[in-house]
Every structure is written in structure tokens, then in C-alpha cells.
Motif scaffolding. Structure first.
Motif, PDB file in Angstrom:
ATOM      1  N   LEU A   1      18.376  38.165  33.816  1.00  0.00           N
ATOM      2  CA  LEU A   1      17.307  38.523  32.897  1.00  0.00           C
ATOM      3  C   LEU A   1      15.942  38.420  33.584  1.00  0.00           C
ATOM      4  CD1 LEU A   1      18.624  36.776  29.667  1.00  0.00           C
ATOM      5  CD2 LEU A   1      18.407  39.231  30.037  1.00  0.00           C
ATOM      6  N   ARG A   2      15.773  37.406  34.403  1.00  0.00           N
ATOM      7  CA  ARG A   2      14.511  37.274  35.142  1.00  0.00           C
ATOM      8  C   ARG A   2      14.289  38.474  36.069  1.00  0.00           C
ATOM      9  NH1 ARG A   2      13.664  31.801  38.202  1.00  0.00           N
ATOM     10  NH2 ARG A   2      11.748  32.970  38.726  1.00  0.00           N
ATOM     11  N   ALA A   3      15.382  38.877  36.711  1.00  0.00           N
ATOM     12  CA  ALA A   3      15.263  40.020  37.620  1.00  0.00           C
ATOM     13  C   ALA A   3      14.992  41.311  36.852  1.00  0.00           C
ATOM     14  CB  ALA A   3      16.539  40.162  38.447  1.00  0.00           C
ATOM     15  N   ALA A   4      15.575  41.432  35.662  1.00  0.00           N
ATOM     16  CA  ALA A   4      15.398  42.654  34.878  1.00  0.00           C
ATOM     17  C   ALA A   4      14.024  42.712  34.230  1.00  0.00           C
ATOM     18  CB  ALA A   4      16.481  42.750  33.809  1.00  0.00           C
ATOM     19  N   TYR A   5      13.471  41.559  33.851  1.00  0.00           N
ATOM     20  CA  TYR A   5      12.197  41.530  33.138  1.00  0.00           C
ATOM     21  C   TYR A   5      11.266  40.493  33.785  1.00  0.00           C
ATOM     22  CZ  TYR A   5      15.182  43.887  29.756  1.00  0.00           C
ATOM     23  OH  TYR A   5      16.073  44.751  29.160  1.00  0.00           O
ATOM     24  N   PRO A   6      10.804  40.767  34.988  1.00  0.00           N
ATOM     25  CA  PRO A   6       9.923  39.815  35.670  1.00  0.00           C
ATOM     26  C   PRO A   6       8.635  39.609  34.883  1.00  0.00           C
ATOM     27  CG  PRO A   6       9.947  41.920  36.812  1.00  0.00           C
ATOM     28  CD  PRO A   6      11.009  41.998  35.780  1.00  0.00           C
ATOM     29  N   GLY A   7       8.213  38.377  34.803  1.00  0.00           N
ATOM     30  CA  GLY A   7       6.980  38.058  34.105  1.00  0.00           C
ATOM     31  C   GLY A   7       7.158  37.784  32.629  1.00  0.00           C
ATOM     32  N   LYS A   8       8.334  38.119  32.067  1.00  0.00           N
ATOM     33  CA  LYS A   8       8.592  37.866  30.649  1.00  0.00           C
ATOM     34  C   LYS A   8       9.144  36.457  30.482  1.00  0.00           C
ATOM     35  CE  LYS A   8       8.756  39.874  26.481  1.00  0.00           C
ATOM     36  NZ  LYS A   8       7.712  40.722  25.874  1.00  0.00           N
ATOM     37  N   ARG A   9       8.579  35.724  29.534  1.00  0.00           N
ATOM     38  CA  ARG A   9       9.090  34.379  29.287  1.00  0.00           C
ATOM     39  C   ARG A   9      10.513  34.467  28.731  1.00  0.00           C
ATOM     40  NH1 ARG A   9       7.601  30.376  24.371  1.00  0.00           N
ATOM     41  NH2 ARG A   9       8.780  28.530  25.076  1.00  0.00           N
ATOM     42  N   ILE A  10      11.383  33.628  29.281  1.00  0.00           N
ATOM     43  CA  ILE A  10      12.791  33.618  28.847  1.00  0.00           C
ATOM     44  C   ILE A  10      13.148  32.206  28.389  1.00  0.00           C
ATOM     45  CG2 ILE A  10      15.183  33.971  29.546  1.00  0.00           C
ATOM     46  CD1 ILE A  10      14.122  35.882  31.712  1.00  0.00           C
ATOM     47  N   VAL A  11      13.698  32.109  27.198  1.00  0.00           N
ATOM     48  CA  VAL A  11      14.191  30.843  26.652  1.00  0.00           C
ATOM     49  C   VAL A  11      15.679  30.996  26.371  1.00  0.00           C
ATOM     50  CG1 VAL A  11      14.048  29.182  24.763  1.00  0.00           C
ATOM     51  CG2 VAL A  11      11.969  30.284  25.615  1.00  0.00           C
ATOM     52  N   ILE A  12      16.455  30.071  26.907  1.00  0.00           N
ATOM     53  CA  ILE A  12      17.885  30.057  26.528  1.00  0.00           C
ATOM     54  C   ILE A  12      17.943  29.421  25.144  1.00  0.00           C
ATOM     55  CG2 ILE A  12      20.177  29.196  27.075  1.00  0.00           C
ATOM     56  CD1 ILE A  12      19.466  29.255  30.012  1.00  0.00           C
ATOM     57  N   ALA A  13      17.989  30.268  24.133  1.00  0.00           N
ATOM     58  CA  ALA A  13      17.861  29.817  22.742  1.00  0.00           C
ATOM     59  C   ALA A  13      19.140  29.203  22.204  1.00  0.00           C
ATOM     60  CB  ALA A  13      17.430  30.986  21.859  1.00  0.00           C
ATOM     61  N   GLU A  14      20.253  29.447  22.872  1.00  0.00           N
ATOM     62  CA  GLU A  14      21.511  28.787  22.511  1.00  0.00           C
ATOM     63  C   GLU A  14      22.323  28.559  23.770  1.00  0.00           C
ATOM     64  OE1 GLU A  14      22.559  30.198  17.918  1.00  0.00           O
ATOM     65  OE2 GLU A  14      23.898  30.720  19.556  1.00  0.00           O
ATOM     66  N   PHE A  15      22.655  27.316  24.012  1.00  0.00           N
ATOM     67  CA  PHE A  15      23.663  26.959  25.000  1.00  0.00           C
ATOM     68  C   PHE A  15      24.429  25.788  24.425  1.00  0.00           C
ATOM     69  CE2 PHE A  15      25.648  24.589  28.358  1.00  0.00           C
ATOM     70  CZ  PHE A  15      26.187  25.572  29.173  1.00  0.00           C
ATOM     71  N   GLY A  16      25.750  25.836  24.550  1.00  0.00           N
ATOM     72  CA  GLY A  16      26.569  24.729  24.036  1.00  0.00           C
ATOM     73  C   GLY A  16      28.020  24.895  24.439  1.00  0.00           C
ATOM     74  N   TRP A  17      28.805  23.955  23.979  1.00  0.00           N
ATOM     75  CA  TRP A  17      30.247  23.979  24.260  1.00  0.00           C
ATOM     76  C   TRP A  17      30.953  23.226  23.139  1.00  0.00           C
ATOM     77  CZ3 TRP A  17      32.232  26.762  28.237  1.00  0.00           C
ATOM     78  CH2 TRP A  17      33.607  26.648  28.487  1.00  0.00           C
ATOM     79  N   PRO A  18      32.081  23.763  22.636  1.00  0.00           N
ATOM     80  CA  PRO A  18      32.747  23.104  21.508  1.00  0.00           C
ATOM     81  C   PRO A  18      33.548  21.874  21.932  1.00  0.00           C
ATOM     82  CG  PRO A  18      33.969  25.058  22.154  1.00  0.00           C
ATOM     83  CD  PRO A  18      32.727  25.039  23.003  1.00  0.00           C
ATOM     84  N   SER A  19      33.602  20.910  21.038  1.00  0.00           N
ATOM     85  CA  SER A  19      34.366  19.687  21.304  1.00  0.00           C
ATOM     86  C   SER A  19      35.771  19.732  20.723  1.00  0.00           C
ATOM     87  CB  SER A  19      33.641  18.475  20.717  1.00  0.00           C
ATOM     88  OG  SER A  19      33.553  18.588  19.302  1.00  0.00           O
ATOM     89  N   GLY A  20      36.093  20.775  19.985  1.00  0.00           N
ATOM     90  CA  GLY A  20      37.418  20.898  19.391  1.00  0.00           C
ATOM     91  C   GLY A  20      37.777  22.344  19.171  1.00  0.00           C
ATOM     92  N   GLY A  21      39.033  22.591  18.796  1.00  0.00           N
ATOM     93  CA  GLY A  21      39.499  23.953  18.568  1.00  0.00           C
ATOM     94  C   GLY A  21      40.379  24.443  19.697  1.00  0.00           C
ATOM     95  N   TYR A  22      40.638  25.745  19.718  1.00  0.00           N
ATOM     96  CA  TYR A  22      41.559  26.346  20.670  1.00  0.00           C
ATOM     97  C   TYR A  22      40.830  26.827  21.913  1.00  0.00           C
ATOM     98  CZ  TYR A  22      44.073  26.661  16.239  1.00  0.00           C
ATOM     99  OH  TYR A  22      44.640  26.383  15.032  1.00  0.00           O
ATOM    100  N   ASN A  23      41.593  26.986  22.949  1.00  0.00           N
ATOM    101  CA  ASN A  23      41.028  27.586  24.156  1.00  0.00           C
ATOM    102  C   ASN A  23      40.804  29.080  23.948  1.00  0.00           C
ATOM    103  OD1 ASN A  23      44.070  27.925  24.303  1.00  0.00           O
ATOM    104  ND2 ASN A  23      43.429  29.222  26.001  1.00  0.00           N
TER     105      ASN A  23
ATOM    106  N   GLY B   1      13.413  24.274  35.631  1.00  0.00           N
ATOM    107  CA  GLY B   1      12.292  24.539  34.734  1.00  0.00           C
ATOM    108  C   GLY B   1      12.607  25.554  33.661  1.00  0.00           C
ATOM    109  N   ILE B   2      13.825  25.595  33.195  1.00  0.00           N
ATOM    110  CA  ILE B   2      14.257  26.557  32.178  1.00  0.00           C
ATOM    111  C   ILE B   2      14.024  25.963  30.792  1.00  0.00           C
ATOM    112  CG2 ILE B   2      16.221  27.822  31.242  1.00  0.00           C
ATOM    113  CD1 ILE B   2      17.443  27.763  34.055  1.00  0.00           C
ATOM    114  N   ASP B   3      13.373  26.754  29.915  1.00  0.00           N
ATOM    115  CA  ASP B   3      13.283  26.355  28.511  1.00  0.00           C
ATOM    116  C   ASP B   3      14.633  26.619  27.834  1.00  0.00           C
ATOM    117  OD1 ASP B   3      10.640  25.639  28.732  1.00  0.00           O
ATOM    118  OD2 ASP B   3       9.896  27.632  28.168  1.00  0.00           O
ATOM    119  N   TYR B   4      15.074  25.694  26.995  1.00  0.00           N
ATOM    120  CA  TYR B   4      16.390  25.878  26.381  1.00  0.00           C
ATOM    121  C   TYR B   4      16.487  25.150  25.049  1.00  0.00           C
ATOM    122  CZ  TYR B   4      17.290  21.163  28.205  1.00  0.00           C
ATOM    123  OH  TYR B   4      17.223  19.815  28.473  1.00  0.00           O
TER     124      TYR B   4
END
Length: 903
Positions: free
Chosen positions: A238-260, A286-289
Motif C-alpha cells: 500500500l505504501r508503494a502504491a500510494y506514497p505520501g498517503k497516511r496508512i493505518v492498519i485499522a484491523e489486525f488480530g488473530w482468533p483464540s478459538g474456532g476452526y482452522n 512506526g506503523i499506526d494500528y
């Protein structure tokens, strides 16, 4: 009933037995083995406790997704929150985050900014956008109003994955974003979308103040080991595609239960490691997330099995993992204690073992601890997962149905251990070392119903050859109007002499029991012992000479010899049936005899006449009058003896259908006996049964009637569950409801093959044939149990033997078994084809269906075998001869049973 003097003697012997059973050395041995197994069990739990490492997380996350709803509410179905809930949840997250993100501005969430401000927390306020214009308008007005009133709102997110869900076009969403930007001043406005949407729509990038990208490697099937790397790769794209645009990883996570999902494996420790690794990398770069989520969302069932488990906190607002230090399973110690305690409680039965050996005790205690471990896993799953009503019902039902199978598996392991590692049987009757002092008179009763005269003549001739000086034979032909069936027998009895009494009773009530009661009325008053054989049995000359002396012990009420058959070489199917019968008489009966708890069967049986009278004579309450009588006598305190030596050979059922009908009669009669005697099993004061005898009968009924019925019921329920799994995405927890079925089947095979090899003395080929014949009876037994529960007094179906009563019908004998097997295999195929994400639980469930189909396939195979040339031994002999001719230096075991010897 037993005479009082004999009762006293018997009680004294029992007391001595109990004292010997609980001797100090026995107690010490069992305790030592229990301690040893428990130590190994605990060590295995400790060894299995995995420890993971990851960088320590920062003191406060930059942002957390915040859904302050009561765990029992469902915002997706209209549920709302309130200020009190928001304040409570804000206190939980305040020590861990500098900002929060919401996904809506209505339904109570309008209180979030003001409450967050009290804790110095910034808010990215969301406006939910979907296909409803009215709701969209309410959301946009609310978010604008909140932004104007609350200075701690530092961003507005218009819509969440709206383009991904195709609920708005890009142009429609851009217009809404532009509207919010016009109506608010100075507050960045964006929308939340997955990374490829941003790459595919640069016009959307131009419309927002910053890119709020969702990067969730789980949903792309990436393994946890590369999840963080994948997130960084996407961020850099995304940085390479849109240089100069602020990027925030607005969702990152991993589940603690359920199926693979493909190679992505959820889990509490994996979640901790992935999130801590990501936080360290994001901070270093220095990534906003924003981490999704703050709390588990038990209502989120629309995202498959993992939807509920993305929170850093569980539904009770407890932090799931440490943010620094080693990552461990926080419930490991609790699970270990539960497993050890349950294992110890189930092991207490070993304290009552008779003549225990180290190996026998060790296997019993190990099996108990294995069940304890399984129950600990069940409990852990139950308290760490969220259930909707349907899932809770299916899991509870599956668990309840598994309990009988688990205890049957324990019983089979114990029987295997007793035979392989235990002491040799000591109660089996052997040939007397010397001639008996006296020869009490024996009256042999032979009931016959429309039997072939030549077969019955052979039985009478064998009786005439008995090497015993003092016996008579009462032949009773009942309900047989055809003179061609009874006149030759009447003439043959006259030919054999005065010892043979012939009775022809055309209207006998009460089935076989009724005929035996009539025979008893015509018995010589001097007869002390009654012998019963079926009309097709050829007895050994030593039968009475060897076994009648056991009645010199006044406590003995019954002496039982095994059944066997002389026509196993008629066909491959008959050999399979004959081998299957042998296991009962050489394994189960021998072990039950050690506890004076055999199942009496109405041929090759000798009964003390006074005991027969005390037991109420032959009863017609059940169609298994023999087993009923034997249990009645045990309840009165009589002792029963068994020998595994063959003293008689009968005829096998003519057809597979006759084989099924015979097994149905036995199982149906068994249910009748359970209904008649169950109170005596639970009321010690009402019977003289010992604890061992109660256990043997209860486990016998449980093992035979219960396990087979549960097996069929579970197979049918699993067939009904297949569409839910295949098209609803709801599978079965692998460690709880599926693997035990496979494990039970493996135990069954090991038990069967090993004991048939050791006790029955047949090779693997014949053992496999016996196993197929035994498995093929599962549906028949289950149907008999169902009939016994809902129907009373079914008629006594005589087994067709000797080739004269039954012919192969036009109907396929195993029709319903074939249907069920086909549905199970079809279900497995459907699961295989629809498991696009390679979910482990679905793959295991698929193989469970295959395993469950085997008993039904066995029945279908035997029914089909009967109709093909493969059932003819001559075909196999010719095949072996051809193999010998092709390989002259090699010999092969043709697997053909040896000729039956009278010895």
C-alpha cells in the motif's frame, strides 16, 4: 432357595473371599500402581504444556476495537448497549489502550465518546453503512453530531467493509464520506476496507483522509508463523502504491478459538504470540494500528466458528494472555488437576480386583486416567467456548451419547488386560481326576418345533451313546401338526428303548419355556439333574460323566457347557458366523465365570432340579427363558459353573436372515430381562447377587445392548448433521465428539483381534471374518432394543437350521443397513467435496462417518456374500490350487477351518 446351612457356608466363604480380596499386599500393589500411573499421567500433562515466546507488548495499545455490549446481547439482531455497560467496559480497557474504535454511532454507542474522555481516551467513531437508507441516514447524522460535541473524536470511519460486502458501490460510499467531511471540520474521515479493495480503487483512496486497511492473515489462510510478515508485506504494498498517503492498519488480530482455515490455526497461545509479534514489529516500523477486538463477541456467529474469539479479553472481561514474559496455557494446571482427580476416582474400582497383577491393574488405571484426561478436555472446551442454543444442544447430546461408548471402551480394555496380563482362569470346570462316587439321575429334555426328523434322530442317537449309567431323555414335540415331522421321532424313541420318552403336544403355550415345563412334569421323580439340549445338538459321550459331578457341591445350581457347531464348512458365511459365536464362549463367558456371573443359554445346560423349582421353573415372561432362569438362580444365591470344553455341536442358522432373526430374539429377550430384573440390580437387600455379579450383568447389558444402540443412533444423528456441517459451516469439536468414536473403534478392533487370537485360537483371516459377522449385527441389536422398549411380548421366532426351514428370500436381508451405509459414505463424500477451507474438524468428521459405516457395510457384505459364488469354499480352494501351481515353492494357508472333532 438354598438351604440355610448352605447359605451360612456360602456366606462364610464369601466373607473369606472379601477378606482375601482386600489383603494388605493387594491394597499396596493397587495403590502403588495407581500412584505410578498418576505420576506418569501428570508428567504427560506437564510435558504437553507448550511454552511460547514473543516480544513484550507495549504498556498501552494505540487503539482497540471497542464493542461494549453485554455478552448475552446480540447487536446484530437489534441489541443495544447502555451507559452503565460502556462505563464498566471502559474501565477494563483504559489501562491497556490510548484510543478505541467503534463501528456504529447509535444503539447506545453515542455515550462512548463522553465516557472515553473521562479516561483520556481518543475515539475513532464509526458510522455503520449497509443497504438500509434509513439506518444509514441515522448513522451519518449521529456521527456528525457526536464529532461536533466531543473533542476526543480524532477520526471518523464511514462504513466497515461496505464495498467488500457489496452493500454500497464505491461512488455511493464516496458521496457519504464527502458529506461527513463537509459537515465536520478538521476531523480525518475514512472508511475501513480490506487491503485489496484499496489497491483496486484508487478513487476511494483519493476520497479519504487516510487509508484504514484491514489486514487479517487468518482469513487468507496464512499460517500463524507468517501472519505478521504477511501484514508487513501488505502494508508495504500500500505504501508503494500510494506514497505520501497516511496508512493505518485499522484491523489486525488473530482468533483464540474456532476452526482452522487452510493453514491458519487459531488458539489462545497462538493469538498471544501473533499479536505480541505484530505489536513489536509495528512499533519498530512506526506503523499506526488498531487491534481487533477488545472483547470477545459471543453473538458473532455469522463469521464461522472464529467470530466469537478475536478479543484480547474474554466475554467475562478477563485478559486472555500476559503482555510480557512467556506465553503459557493459563488453564493447564486446572486441567491437569481435573484429569488426575477424575482418573483417580475412576481408578478406585481397582481396589476391588480379585487376584490383581501389575499389568492388569496398570492397564485398568491407565484407561481410567485416559478417560479423566478426556473429561478434562471436555470441561476445558465447555468453559472456554461460547455456545448458541443449537450448538450447546448438539454438543451436550453428543457428549451424553459418547459416555456409554467410553465406558464400553474401558470395559474392553480391562477385559483385554485381564486376559493378556492377568492370572489364568481358576473356576473353569475340568474333567474329574477320578470316577465320581455316585451318578445321580439326569433327565435330558429336548424340545422340538417342526424339526427335520433326520436331524433330530442324530441328536437322539448321540444321547443314546452317552457314557453315563443313569439318565432318561424326554423328547417333546410341540405345535407340530405335520405327522411327517413327529411320527418318525416317535418310532425312533421306541427303537432306542425305555430311557427315551416321547411327547407330542399340539397346543403348547409359552414358546420353548412352555414345552420345557411340560417335559418337567413328565420327568422321573428320581431325577436330580435336568439337562437341556436343542434338537440339532450332537453331544459328546462324556458330557454327563464329566460335568454332573460338579453338583456334589450343594451350592451349585447350574453347570453350563458352550455351544458349538458342526457345519461351519457349509460356506464362507457359515464359517464367519461360527467364528463369531466362538468368541462369546471362549472370551466373555470365561471371564464372567470368574465372577460366577455367566449368561445361561438353553442348550448344553445342566440344572439342579431343586434349583429349577426354587427359581420358579421355566418362565415365559421373556423369550430368553434360559438366561432369565440363570439370573433368577444367581439372585437366590445359587452358584453357576462353566466349562469352555466343547461337549456338543449343533447346526448354524441356514441363512443370513435366520442369523439376524436369532440375534434379534436374543437381544429382544435381553431387553425383557433388563426390564424384569433391573430393580434387583439396584436393591442389594432384595437379592443375593454379589457386587461382581451385578457389575458383570450391568456391563454386559451396557456393552451389548446399550453400545450397539448408541452406535446406530449416533450414526443416524451424524447423517442428519452432515448438511449442517457441509452447508452451515458448523463442525464438531474434534477432541470431544469425533476422536473418541475413532478411538473406541480402534479399541474394539484391537480387543477383538487380539483376544480371538489368544483365546479362540484362530488366525487373522478367520478373526476378520468373525469381526465382520459381529459388526454386521449392530443394526439388528439396536432394532431389537428399540422393539423391546416399545413392544411387549413379541413372538418367539425359531431359528431355521439344518437346511429345512429357511430358503433365501427375494428381499435383500440387509436393505436398511445398506441404506444407512450409503448415506454415511455419501455424507463423507459431501464433506470431502465441500471442505474448501480444509477445516481439520470436518476432515476428522468425514473419517468418523466412514468408520461408522463399517458395521452397516459388514451387514450388507454378508447379505451379498450369501448370494455369490464367493460364498463357496470350493471356489477358494481352486484359487489356492492355482496359486500353488504358479508358485510351487510357496505354501499358503487357505484359511479353511479344520474338521470339527468331537474331542
Amino acid at each position: 432357595m438354598l438351604p440355610s446351612s448352605v447359605k451360612a457356608e456360602y456366606k462364610g466363604l464369601a466373607d473369606n473371599e472379601n477378606r482375601r480380596r482386600f489383603s494388605k499386599s493387594t491394597f499396596a500393589l493397587v495403590l502403588a500402581v495407581m500412584a505410578m500411573v498418576a505420576t506418569v499421567h501428570g508428567a504427560l500433562w506437564m510435558w504437553a504444556q507448550e511454552t511460547m515466546s514473543a516480544p513484550a507488548a507495549i504498556n498501552k495499545f494505540p487503539s482497540l476495537s471497542f464493542a461494549p455490549y453485554d455478552p448475552k446481547s446480540d447487536p446484530e439482531s437489534g441489541g443495544v448497549t447502555n451507559e452503565a455497560q460502556i462505563r464498566s467496559d471502559m474501565k477494563v480497557v483504559a489501562p491497556y489502550t490510548r484510543a478505541i474504535r467503534t463501528y456504529s454511532s447509535t444503539g447506545g454507542l453515542e455515550y462512548v465518546p463522553s465516557v472515553a474522555a473521562e479516561h483520556g481516551i481518543k475515539v475513532s467513531m464509526g458510522a455503520w453503512v449497509d443497504k438500509s437508507d434509513d439506518r444509514n441516514e441515522r448513522e451519518l447524522r449521529a456521527v456528525v453530531d457526536l464529532a461536533r460535541k466531543n473533542s476526543n473524536i480524532n477520526a471518523i470511519v464511514v462504513g466497515n467493509e461496505t464495498i467488500l460486502r457489496a452493500e454500497q458501490t464505491v461512488d455511493e460510499l464516496i458521496k457519504k464520506i464527502q458529506r461527513v467531511k463537509r459537515e465536520t471540520s478538521g476531523i480525518p474521515v475514512t472508511t475501513g476496507e480490506i487491503w485489496n479493495i484499496w489497491l483496486e480503487h484508487p478513487e476511494l483512496v483519493s476520497a479519504v483522509d487516510f487509508i484504514a486497511v484491514h489486514i487479517l492473515p487468518y482469513w487468507e489462510g496464512h499460517p500463524e508463523t507468517s501472519a505478521v510478515d504477511q501484514a508487513i508485506i501488505i502494508y508495504n504494498k500500500l505504501r508503494a502504491a500510494y506514497p505520501g498517503k497516511r496508512i493505518v492498519i485499522a484491523e489486525f488480530g488473530w482468533p483464540s478459538g474456532g476452526y482452522n482455515l487452510h493453514r491458519a490455526q487459531p488458539g489462545p497461545m497462538i493469538q498471544a504470540q501473533v499479536i505480541r509479534d505484530f505489536v513489536a514489529r509495528a512499533e519498530a516500523y512506526g506503523i499506526d494500528y488498531n487491534i481487533v477486538e477488545a472483547f470477545d463477541q459471543p453473538w458473532k456467529t455469522n463469521e464461522g466458528s472464529v467470530g466469537c474469539y478475536w478479543g484480547l479479553f474474554d466475554g467475562d472481561r478477563n485478559l486472555k494472555f500476559n503482555l510480557a514474559g512467556d506465553i503459557t496455557n493459563t488453564r493447564a494446571n486446572t486441567n491437569t488437576i481435573i484429569a488426575l482427580v477424575i482418573g483417580a476416582l475412576l481408578s478406585l474400582t481397582a481396589l476391588k480386583m480379585v487376584r490383581p497383577t501389575f499389568g492388569h491393574v496398570a492397564m485398568r488405571v491407565a484407561a481410567a486416567n485416559a478417560v479423566g484426561a478426556w473429561l478434562a478436555v471436555v470441561f476445558d472446551y465447555w468453559v472456554t467456548h461460547y455456545f448458541v442454543t443449537g450448538a450447546m444442544f448438539s454438543m451436550a447430546l453428543g457428549f451424553i451419547l459418547l459416555i456409554p461408548l467410553v465406558f464400553v471402551a474401558m470395559a474392553r480394555i480391562d477385559e483385554l488386560a485381564a486376559i493378556v496380563f492377568g492370572r489364568a482362569p481358576r473356576r473353569l470346570l475340568a474333567k474329574p481326576a477320578h470316577d465320581p462316587v455316585r451318578a445321580p439321575k439326569v433327565s435330558i429334555h429336548i424340545p422340538a418345533y417342526r424339526e427335520q426328523p433326520e436331524m433330530l434322530k442324530a441328536t437322539l442317537d448321540a444321547v443314546a451313546r452317552l457314557d453315563y449309567p443313569n439318565f432318561e431323555c424326554v423328547v417333546i414335540i410341540n405345535n407340530t401338526p405335520d405327522p411327517a415331522c413327529w411320527q418318525p421321532i416317535e418310532a425312533h424313541c421306541k427303537l432306542l428303548g425305555e430311557r427315551f420318552k416321547f411327547l407330542n403336544e399340539p397346543k403348547v403355550q409359552g414358546f420353548k419355556a412352555g414345552a420345557l415345563r411340560i417335559a418337567l412334569a413328565h420327568t422321573d421323580p428320581e431325577a436330580e439333574v435336568i439337562g437341556v439340549i436343542d434338537a440339532d445338538y450332537v453331544v459328546h459321550p462324556d458330557w454327563l460323566k464329566d460335568l454332573v459331578p460338579a453338583f456334589e457341591d450343594p451350592r451349585v445350581g447350574i453347570v453350563q457347557a458352550p455351544q458349538d457347531h458342526r457345519d461351519g464348512k457349509r460356506s464362507v458365511m457359515h464359517e464367519m458366523m461360527n467364528a463369531e459365536y466362538a468368541g462369546f464362549f471362549d472370551i466373555g463367558m470365561v471371564q464372567r465365570n470368574e465372577h460366577d456371573a455367566i449368561v445361561v443359554h438353553g442348550t448344553m445346560v445342566l440344572i439342579r432340579r431343586t434349583a429349577l423349582k426354587a427359581g420358579g421353573d421355566w418362565s415365559s415372561d421373556t423369550i430368553c427363558e434360559d438366561t432369565d432362569l440363570g439370573l433368577c438362580l444367581l439372585e437366590q444365591g445359587w452358584s453357576v459353573h462353566y466349562t469352555s470344553r466343547r461337549y456338543g455341536w449343533g447346526m448354524l442358522p441356514d441363512t443370513y436372515e435366520a442369523f439376524r432373526k436369532q440375534r434379534h430374539r436374543w437381544a429382544y429377550g435381553g431387553v425383557q430381562i433388563v426390564k424384569k430384573h433391573w430393580r434387583q440390580m439396584w436393591q442389594p437387600e432384595a437379592t443375593r447377587l454379589t457386587g461382581d455379579q451385578r457389575r458383570e450383568f450391568l456391563m454386559g447389558w451396557f456393552n451389548w445392548l446399550g453400545a450397539e444402540s448408541v452406535g446406530v443412533l449416533m450414526a443416524i444423528l451424524n447423517i442428519l448433521w452432515v448438511p449442517v456441517v457441509a452447508f452451515g459451516g458448523i463442525a464438531v469439536p474434534e477432541r470431544i465428539l469425533t476422536l473418541p468414536i475413532v478411538a473406541t473403534f480402534v479399541i474394539y478392533l484391537v480387543h477383538f483381534m487380539w483376544l480371538y487370537r489368544q483365546r479362540v485360537g484362530i488366525g487373522p483371516v478367520r478373526s476378520i471374518g468373525a469381526a465382520i459377522a459381529a459388526m454386521g449385527m449392530q443394526f439388528t441389536v439396536a432394532k431389537a432394543v428399540a422393539d423391546g422398549v416399545v413392544k411387549d411380548n413379541l413372538p418367539f421366532n425359531v431359528t431355521a437350521k439344518g437346511g429345512g426351514k429357511a430358503k433365501k428370500g427375494s428381499d435383500f436381508a440387509a436393505f436398511w443397513e445398506t441404506v444407512i451405509a450409503g448415506l454415511l459414505l455419501l455424507g463423507a463424500a459431501v464433506l470431502h467435496m465441500t471442505n474448501y477451507h480444509q477445516v481439520n474438524e470436518i476432515n476428522i468428521f468425514k473419517w468418523v462417518l466412514v468408520v461408522q459405516s463399517l458395521p452397516f457395510l459388514a451387514a450388507a457384505g454378508m447379505a451379498a456374500l450369501e448370494r455369490t459364488p464367493l460364498n463357496d469354499f470350493a471356489l477358494w480352494r481352486r484359487l489356492v490350487e492355482r496359486i500353488h501351481a504358479a508358485l510351487p515353492r510357496r505354501t499358503a494357508d487357505v484359511g479353511v477351518p479344520p474338521k470339527v472333532s468331537a474331542d
